[in-house]
Design an enzyme around this catalytic site. Structure first.
Site, PDB file in Angstrom:
ATOM      1  N   GLY A   1     -21.452   5.890   5.314  1.00 46.96           N
ATOM      2  CA  GLY A   1     -20.504   6.422   4.316  1.00 46.96           C
ATOM      3  C   GLY A   1     -20.911   6.026   2.889  1.00 46.96           C
ATOM      4  O   GLY A   1     -21.013   4.926   2.483  1.00 46.96           O
ATOM      5  N   VAL A   2     -21.532   7.087   2.009  1.00 42.75           N
ATOM      6  CA  VAL A   2     -22.001   6.834   0.702  1.00 42.75           C
ATOM      7  C   VAL A   2     -20.951   7.706  -0.028  1.00 42.75           C
ATOM      8  O   VAL A   2     -21.434   8.505  -1.029  1.00 42.75           O
ATOM      9  CB  VAL A   2     -23.523   7.383   0.718  1.00 42.75           C
ATOM     10  CG1 VAL A   2     -24.332   6.110   1.052  1.00 42.75           C
ATOM     11  CG2 VAL A   2     -23.689   8.749   1.482  1.00 42.75           C
ATOM     12  N   GLY A   3     -19.862   7.130  -0.255  1.00 45.74           N
ATOM     13  CA  GLY A   3     -18.714   7.696  -1.255  1.00 45.74           C
ATOM     14  C   GLY A   3     -18.754   6.787  -2.319  1.00 45.74           C
ATOM     15  O   GLY A   3     -19.756   6.380  -2.956  1.00 45.74           O
TER      16      GLY A   3
ATOM     17  N   LYS B   1       0.778  -1.264   0.162  1.00 43.88           N
ATOM     18  CA  LYS B   1       0.131   0.078  -0.001  1.00 43.88           C
ATOM     19  C   LYS B   1       0.876   1.187  -0.011  1.00 43.88           C
ATOM     20  O   LYS B   1       2.204   1.127   0.326  1.00 43.88           O
ATOM     21  CB  LYS B   1      -0.933   0.220   1.220  1.00 43.88           C
ATOM     22  CG  LYS B   1      -2.042   0.887   1.183  1.00 43.88           C
ATOM     23  CD  LYS B   1      -3.301  -0.026   0.623  1.00 43.88           C
ATOM     24  CE  LYS B   1      -4.802   0.914   0.770  1.00 43.88           C
ATOM     25  NZ  LYS B   1      -5.841   0.335   0.070  1.00 43.88           N
TER      26      LYS B   1
ATOM     27  N   VAL C   1     -17.918   3.649  -2.980  1.00 42.06           N
ATOM     28  CA  VAL C   1     -18.370   2.488  -2.671  1.00 42.06           C
ATOM     29  C   VAL C   1     -19.854   2.384  -2.180  1.00 42.06           C
ATOM     30  O   VAL C   1     -20.600   1.658  -2.858  1.00 42.06           O
ATOM     31  CB  VAL C   1     -17.518   1.617  -1.653  1.00 42.06           C
ATOM     32  CG1 VAL C   1     -17.938   0.131  -1.704  1.00 42.06           C
ATOM     33  CG2 VAL C   1     -16.063   1.334  -2.453  1.00 42.06           C
TER      34      VAL C   1
HETATM   35  P1  NAD Z   1     -14.642   7.500  -0.480  1.00 39.30           P
HETATM   36  O1  NAD Z   1     -13.572   8.301   0.309  1.00 39.30           O
HETATM   37  O2  NAD Z   1     -15.228   7.531  -1.798  1.00 39.30           O
HETATM   38  O3  NAD Z   1     -16.014   7.493   0.815  1.00 39.30           O
HETATM   39  C1  NAD Z   1     -16.110   7.171   2.055  1.00 39.30           C
HETATM   40  C2  NAD Z   1     -17.140   8.140   2.383  1.00 39.30           C
HETATM   41  O4  NAD Z   1     -17.167   8.032   3.831  1.00 39.30           O
HETATM   42  C3  NAD Z   1     -16.858   9.685   2.075  1.00 39.30           C
HETATM   43  O5  NAD Z   1     -17.936  10.089   1.610  1.00 39.30           O
HETATM   44  C4  NAD Z   1     -16.663  10.272   3.738  1.00 39.30           C
HETATM   45  O6  NAD Z   1     -17.395  11.527   3.536  1.00 39.30           O
HETATM   46  C5  NAD Z   1     -17.531   9.349   4.382  1.00 39.30           C
HETATM   47  N1  NAD Z   1     -17.071   9.324   5.763  1.00 39.30           N
HETATM   48  C6  NAD Z   1     -15.758   9.491   6.352  1.00 39.30           C
HETATM   49  N2  NAD Z   1     -15.897   9.343   7.817  1.00 39.30           N
HETATM   50  C7  NAD Z   1     -17.195   9.173   8.144  1.00 39.30           C
HETATM   51  C8  NAD Z   1     -17.964   9.054   9.467  1.00 39.30           C
HETATM   52  N3  NAD Z   1     -17.190   8.912  10.500  1.00 39.30           N
HETATM   53  N4  NAD Z   1     -18.895   8.668   9.267  1.00 39.30           N
HETATM   54  C9  NAD Z   1     -19.705   8.822   8.086  1.00 39.30           C
HETATM   55  N5  NAD Z   1     -19.306   8.767   6.943  1.00 39.30           N
HETATM   56  C10 NAD Z   1     -17.859   9.090   6.896  1.00 39.30           C
HETATM   57  O7  NAD Z   1     -14.201   6.062  -0.364  1.00 39.30           O
HETATM   58  P2  NAD Z   1     -14.409   4.834  -0.950  1.00 39.30           P
HETATM   59  O8  NAD Z   1     -13.524   4.335  -1.976  1.00 39.30           O
HETATM   60  O9  NAD Z   1     -15.794   4.590  -0.992  1.00 39.30           O
HETATM   61  O10 NAD Z   1     -14.058   3.563   0.188  1.00 39.30           O
HETATM   62  C11 NAD Z   1     -14.861   3.324   1.395  1.00 39.30           C
HETATM   63  C12 NAD Z   1     -14.012   2.394   2.371  1.00 39.30           C
HETATM   64  O11 NAD Z   1     -14.025   1.214   1.495  1.00 39.30           O
HETATM   65  C13 NAD Z   1     -12.897   2.794   2.677  1.00 39.30           C
HETATM   66  O12 NAD Z   1     -12.373   2.210   4.057  1.00 39.30           O
HETATM   67  C14 NAD Z   1     -11.690   2.018   1.651  1.00 39.30           C
HETATM   68  O13 NAD Z   1     -10.738   1.799   2.165  1.00 39.30           O
HETATM   69  C15 NAD Z   1     -12.825   0.608   1.442  1.00 39.30           C
HETATM   70  N6  NAD Z   1     -12.513   0.106   0.147  1.00 39.30           N
HETATM   71  C16 NAD Z   1     -12.558   0.766  -0.770  1.00 39.30           C
HETATM   72  C17 NAD Z   1     -12.395   0.195  -2.122  1.00 39.30           C
HETATM   73  C18 NAD Z   1     -12.627   0.657  -3.626  1.00 39.30           C
HETATM   74  O14 NAD Z   1     -12.796   0.098  -4.640  1.00 39.30           O
HETATM   75  N7  NAD Z   1     -12.839   2.068  -3.482  1.00 39.30           N
HETATM   76  C19 NAD Z   1     -12.079  -1.192  -2.137  1.00 39.30           C
HETATM   77  C20 NAD Z   1     -11.956  -1.936  -0.970  1.00 39.30           C
HETATM   78  C21 NAD Z   1     -11.979  -1.055   0.054  1.00 39.30           C
END
Ligand code: NAD
Length: 360
Positions: A180-182, A80, A184
């Site tokens: 968390g609605v980012g 990483k 994923v």
């Molecule tokens: P992202 O940054 O797009 O979304 C994360 C969301 O969580 C953001 O909208 C953020 O505002 C919100 N957030 C942060 N802290 C928070 C809290 N305390 N309460 C509520 N919401 C909060 O990230 P992502 O790519 O959607 O990834 C989400 C998680 O999944 C991460 O832990 C990441 O490591 C994991 N993940 C992602 C992938 C991928 O393909 N993107 C793959 C495996 C694991």
């Protein structure tokens, strides 16, 4: 603790620090293991409060990738990278290209992709300097953003959990609380709503929550309220360590299935969940969809083949839950055991040296 003690403690192979004074790039790349293949893992762009925090995070995340790849049955090791900075203000072409050159210096021992704070456009810049970057845009011949594949794998895992708990993989009417609605979480909510599940969502960033509410008509709550939502499934899709001694007693769900990495604050929290009768689907098993998708890019991307493999996360989750039952351990321990067995058995194949393998 000194840097070498941190590395040795968890068995990491190598840590590389990179700096570019022109762009302000400060990066740490951690390679945990190359036993099963090159160390693949995304680049996290985050405003760490200290360099120690960044090092701790990258070491923890790299180790997690070793287990994720092994549990998914991939020929990949774990690594990483982190870039210290604010992703909203500190990104530049120079910074990502300098970073790409540092990645290139590892000659394929480490392969990067996007992660929290980085996206496909950033990977395209990295790719200009190194072939060791995946998750590049579809028009460039890549597999694009891995997040929809992660959401799809999560959904397959959720169906398996549903079958085991409620005897059906039909999610209609099930209540899911999504934290968390980012990238994923948003894609996952779409799948849930299409399956006629009821979703309650939260996000610390109000515009993201608003978008999910507008796009899918789901209910939104304040970030801290999500733990107490009465639901069937709690789905952490934000950041790690949110399953801990404070939050677990507050949960009112039957299962936890989410994409966030390192959801358990400590190993003891897996027992804490089990003691409360909550089925925990191990994070690094259920969130491997994005990794599987970018892995396919290394082999010449076929979406059909990639999605087929992503859907197999449902089966992988079933195997882990069965192992846990059979061996009377919690699902997290079962997932670790399955991954370690693979690292040992398949990694050991290297004793049959072939021409072209390392000469030492
Ligand atoms: P992202 O940054 O797009 O979304 C994360 C969301 O969580 C953001 O909208 C953020 O505002 C919100 N957030 C942060 N802290 C928070 C809290 N305390 N309460 C509520 N919401 C909060 O990230 P992502 O790519 O959607 O990834 C989400 C998680 O999944 C991460 O832990 C990441 O490591 C994991 N993940 C992602 C992938 C991928 O393909 N993107 C793959 C495996 C694991």
């Amino acid at each position: 603790m000194g840097v070498f003690e941190s590395i040795a403690g968890e068995g990491h192979e190598q840590v590389l620090f990179g700096f570019d004074p022109v762009s302000g790039l400060k990066t740490i790349i951690a390679i945990h293991s190359t036993d099963l293949g090159p160390a693949l893992g995304g680049t996290r762009f985050f405003p760490y409060e200290s360099e120690d925090d960044a090092l701790t995070d990258v070491l923890r995340l790299a180790k997690g990738m070793t287990y994720k790849a092994a549990a998914a049955g991939l020929d990949l090791g774990g690594g990483k990278a982190v870039i210290i900075g604010d992703p909203h203000t500190d990104k530049s072409e120079r910074l990502f290209r300098a970073y790409g050159r540092i990645v290139d210096s590892l000659q394929g021992r480490y392969i990067t992709a996007e992660d929290v704070g980085t996206d496909v456009a950033d990977m395209e810049l990295v790719r200009r300097e190194t072939r060791w970057a995946v998750g590049i845009p579809v028009p460039e011949g890549g597999s694009g953003d891995p997040s929809p594949a992660t959401a799809r794998g999560l959904f397959a895992a959720l169906k398996t959990v549903s079958e085991r708990l409620w005897g059906t993989d039909d999610l209609a009417g099930r209540r899911v609380a999504v934290q968390g609605v980012g990238k994923v979480g948003h894609a996952f909510v779409r799948l849930l709503v299409e399956a006629r599940a009821e979703v309650v969502a939260t996000d610390a960033y109000e515009p993201s929550l608003r978008r999910a509410m507008d796009d899918f008509g789901v209910k939104g709550v304040e970030p801290d309220a999500i733990y107490e939502i009465d639901c069937d499934v709690f789905s952490p899709c934000a950041l790690g360590a949110i399953l801990n001694e404070d939050t677990i007693p507050r949960l009112s769900c039957q299962a936890v299935v989410g994409s966030a990495n390192n959801q358990l604050a400590t190993e003891a929290d897996a027992d804490r969940l089990a003691d409360r009768g909550i089925l925990y689907a191990p994070d690094f098993v259920v969130n491997a969809g994005g990794l599987i998708n970018v892995y396919e890019e290394m082999r010449g991307y076929s979406r059909t083949r990639a999605m087929h493999r992503v859907d197999s996360i449902g089966e992988a989750t079933r195997r882990i839950l069965e192992t846990a039952e059979r061996e009377s351990i919690n699902p997290h321990q079962a997932a670790v055991r399955v991954a370690e067995r693979r690292i040992h058995e398949i990694g050991d194949l290297r004793r049959f040296r072939r021409s072209g393998d390392d000469r030492n």
